[in-house]
Design an enzyme around this catalytic site. Structure first.
Site, PDB file in Angstrom:
ATOM      1  N   CYS A   1       0.825  -1.221   0.000  1.00 28.59           N
ATOM      2  CA  CYS A   1       0.000   0.000   0.000  1.00 28.59           C
ATOM      3  C   CYS A   1       0.860   1.272   0.000  1.00 28.59           C
ATOM      4  O   CYS A   1       0.668   2.151  -0.846  1.00 28.59           O
ATOM      5  CB  CYS A   1      -0.985  -0.019   1.160  1.00 28.59           C
ATOM      6  SG  CYS A   1      -0.288  -0.506   2.737  1.00 28.59           S
TER       7      CYS A   1
HETATM    8  N1  LIG Z   1      -4.212  -3.977   5.126  1.00 24.11           N
HETATM    9  C1  LIG Z   1      -3.699  -3.300   4.097  1.00 24.11           C
HETATM   10  O1  LIG Z   1      -3.921  -2.088   3.933  1.00 24.11           O
HETATM   11  C2  LIG Z   1      -2.827  -4.007   3.078  1.00 24.11           C
HETATM   12  C3  LIG Z   1      -2.478  -3.329   1.921  1.00 24.11           C
HETATM   13  C4  LIG Z   1      -1.662  -3.956   0.966  1.00 24.11           C
HETATM   14  C5  LIG Z   1      -1.218  -5.244   1.207  1.00 24.11           C
HETATM   15  N2  LIG Z   1      -1.565  -5.881   2.357  1.00 24.11           N
HETATM   16  C6  LIG Z   1      -1.068  -7.230   2.549  1.00 24.11           C
HETATM   17  O2  LIG Z   1      -2.150  -8.136   2.332  1.00 24.11           O
HETATM   18  C7  LIG Z   1      -2.018  -9.262   3.194  1.00 24.11           C
HETATM   19  C8  LIG Z   1      -3.285  -9.380   4.041  1.00 24.11           C
HETATM   20  O3  LIG Z   1      -3.419  -8.186   4.790  1.00 24.11           O
HETATM   21  P1  LIG Z   1      -4.675  -7.919   5.728  1.00 24.11           P
HETATM   22  O4  LIG Z   1      -4.577  -6.518   6.165  1.00 24.11           O
HETATM   23  O5  LIG Z   1      -5.916  -8.400   5.078  1.00 24.11           O
HETATM   24  O6  LIG Z   1      -4.311  -8.876   6.966  1.00 24.11           O
HETATM   25  P2  LIG Z   1      -5.276  -9.415   8.082  1.00 24.11           P
HETATM   26  O7  LIG Z   1      -6.441  -8.512   8.259  1.00 24.11           O
HETATM   27  O8  LIG Z   1      -4.413  -9.715   9.253  1.00 24.11           O
HETATM   28  O9  LIG Z   1      -5.824 -10.794   7.471  1.00 24.11           O
HETATM   29  C9  LIG Z   1      -4.992 -11.886   7.186  1.00 24.11           C
HETATM   30  C10 LIG Z   1      -5.804 -13.174   7.270  1.00 24.11           C
HETATM   31  O10 LIG Z   1      -4.920 -14.272   7.016  1.00 24.11           O
HETATM   32  C11 LIG Z   1      -5.384 -15.419   7.729  1.00 24.11           C
HETATM   33  N3  LIG Z   1      -4.251 -15.896   8.529  1.00 24.11           N
HETATM   34  C12 LIG Z   1      -3.717 -15.371   9.650  1.00 24.11           C
HETATM   35  N4  LIG Z   1      -2.643 -16.085  10.062  1.00 24.11           N
HETATM   36  C13 LIG Z   1      -2.490 -17.062   9.179  1.00 24.11           C
HETATM   37  C14 LIG Z   1      -1.555 -18.127   9.053  1.00 24.11           C
HETATM   38  N5  LIG Z   1      -0.567 -18.300   9.927  1.00 24.11           N
HETATM   39  N6  LIG Z   1      -1.682 -18.957   8.000  1.00 24.11           N
HETATM   40  C15 LIG Z   1      -2.669 -18.798   7.116  1.00 24.11           C
HETATM   41  N7  LIG Z   1      -3.593 -17.812   7.193  1.00 24.11           N
HETATM   42  C16 LIG Z   1      -3.478 -16.950   8.207  1.00 24.11           C
HETATM   43  C17 LIG Z   1      -6.529 -14.978   8.605  1.00 24.11           C
HETATM   44  O11 LIG Z   1      -7.720 -15.261   7.887  1.00 24.11           O
HETATM   45  P3  LIG Z   1      -8.576 -16.603   8.104  1.00 24.11           P
HETATM   46  O12 LIG Z   1      -8.634 -16.822   9.566  1.00 24.11           O
HETATM   47  O13 LIG Z   1      -9.895 -16.229   7.513  1.00 24.11           O
HETATM   48  O14 LIG Z   1      -7.889 -17.689   7.370  1.00 24.11           O
HETATM   49  C18 LIG Z   1      -6.357 -13.475   8.659  1.00 24.11           C
HETATM   50  O15 LIG Z   1      -7.574 -12.820   8.895  1.00 24.11           O
HETATM   51  C19 LIG Z   1      -0.763  -9.010   4.042  1.00 24.11           C
HETATM   52  O16 LIG Z   1       0.323  -9.684   3.474  1.00 24.11           O
HETATM   53  C20 LIG Z   1      -0.598  -7.505   3.967  1.00 24.11           C
HETATM   54  O17 LIG Z   1       0.723  -7.078   4.161  1.00 24.11           O
HETATM   55  C21 LIG Z   1      -2.373  -5.305   3.285  1.00 24.11           C
END
Ligand SMILES: NC(=O)c1ccc[n+]([C@@H]2O[C@H](COP(=O)([O-])OP(=O)(O)OC[C@H]3O[C@@H](n4cnc5c(N)ncnc54)[C@H](OP(=O)(O)O)[C@@H]3O)[C@@H](O)[C@H]2O)c1
Length: 324
Positions: free
Chosen positions: A135
């Site tokens: 982001c």
């Molecule tokens: N947030 C942002 O603004 C943003 C922007 C650009 C890129 N990203 C990237 O996108 C990715 C997701 O970000 P997010 O903000 O959506 O994160 P998040 O809200 O923490 O969601 C990640 C999801 O991954 C699953 N998870 C957690 N631990 C895990 C594990 N050990 N193994 C497998 N699944 C696991 C869980 O979903 P379940 O329980 O449903 O499986 C969790 O809700 C990250 O790599 C982040 O850096 C985020």
């Protein structure tokens, strides 16, 4: 219809993808995989979807899906792809940083194209797998790519960017706790943020010998959005800076150059990036605003899906911003 699957559906970017794909005219949501919520209704977790979908989270994947979106933390995408196999025709869009850099963009037979349409549109259109940018990386690259292409990044670039709390994911931490975040401000990972690698790689694609980037990331007390400013020495006039940026983005549906000062709220809930330039006393200041969960993540992922499947680039992404 494109059969799409989402992995990590209970998180913030997974939730945004569910919202976008439920309304996408050329895609259907085939499955939403969750390690923690399998068997429960999606609308129990993403409560705004009550009345919109009766789908449930699952712990099974469809190996024949046309596209899967990996919405997992860094390192978990690689593990997930090692633990689950998909058919050769299945395209993968990964939102983590596992495959973004040139030196680590392959896993077994899969190689990933860096998914910033304003830089790599032709490659994305032919790609089987895409690594969606970070982001901060999206906001900052869109602020600096025209200068790099014109070989004008010849001095240090000072960057200051503030993210909303959703940038840190759904899990609670000290610095996303309401009591800490509200009415508060701080910086973190000054000069060493992990997105610098992908930003440098993209800029050096145009200008291998460029000035150093000095990047200070901040935590803001709002929920979504990235507000980035960058400045560097610039010999030209205001009209030249405006013309340079307008020309670079002239065919881009989501990145727009404003001659008036910009602010963050007009891009929130949209897939747009707004840019504004100010030349003053031999320096160019660039302001860049995006929604971290849309242009910075899930919106850009759908933009990439559209390009990969030959659909209009903006399909399913004509969103209404929440300016008030
Ligand atoms: N947030 C942002 O603004 C943003 C922007 C650009 C890129 N990203 C990237 O996108 C990715 C997701 O970000 P997010 O903000 O959506 O994160 P998040 O809200 O923490 O969601 C990640 C999801 O991954 C699953 N998870 C957690 N631990 C895990 C594990 N050990 N193994 C497998 N699944 C696991 C869980 O979903 P379940 O329980 O449903 O499986 C969790 O809700 C990250 O790599 C982040 O850096 C985020």
């Amino acid at each position: 219809m494109i059969k799409a699957g989402i992995i990590g559906g209970s998180g913030y970017t997974g939730g945004e993808l569910i919202r976008l794909l439920l309304h996408h005219p050329s895609a259907t949501l085939d499955f939403v995989f969750s390690t923690t919520r399998a068997g429960t209704s999606i609308s129990e977790t993403h409560t705004d979807l009550l009345g919109t979908t009766t789908l449930k989270f699952t712990d099974k994947v469809n190996p024949d899906a046309d596209v899967i979106f990996l919405c997992l933390g860094h390192g978990n995408s690689t593990q997930f792809l090692q633990d689950h196999s998909f058919s050769e025709k299945t395209r993968i869009i990964d939102l983590s940083n596992d495959f973004r850099l040139g030196k680590q963009n392959t896993l077994d037979k899969r190689s990933f194209v860096y998914g910033l349409p304003e830089l790599r549109k032709e490659e994305i259109c032919k790609a089987k797998n895409v690594a969606n940018p970070g982001c901060f990386a999206t906001a900052i690259q869109l602020a600096l790519l025209p200068l790099a292409k014109a070989q004008m990044l010849n001095h240090e670039v000072h960057i200051n960017a503030t993210t909303g709390s959703t940038g840190a994911g759904v899990s609670l931490s000290n610095t996303t706790h309401y009591s800490w975040r509200e009415n508060n401000m701080s910086h973190y990972k000054a000069f060493i943020h992990q997105h610098l690698d992908e930003i440098n790689e993209s800029l050096e694609h145009f200008q291998p010998q460029k000035g150093k980037l000095r990047f200070i990331p901040n935590r803001g007390n709002f929920t979504r959005g990235i507000w980035a400013t960058a400045y560097t020495r610039f010999e030209g006039k205001q009209e030249e800076a405006d013309a340079l940026y307008k020309d670079y983005y002239k065919d881009e549906p989501f990145t727009h150059v404003s001659e008036k000062a910009i602010s963050l709220k007009p891009v929130i809930n949209s897939n747009n990036c707004h840019l504004n330039l100010l030349v003053h006393d031999g320096v160019l200041l660039i302001a860049s605003a995006i929604d971290n969960l849309l242009k910075g993540a899930s919106g850009q992922a759908v933009q990439n899906m559209n390009l990969m499947f030959g659909l209009p680039e903006g399909e399913g992404l004509h969103l209404k911003s929440s300016i008030f």
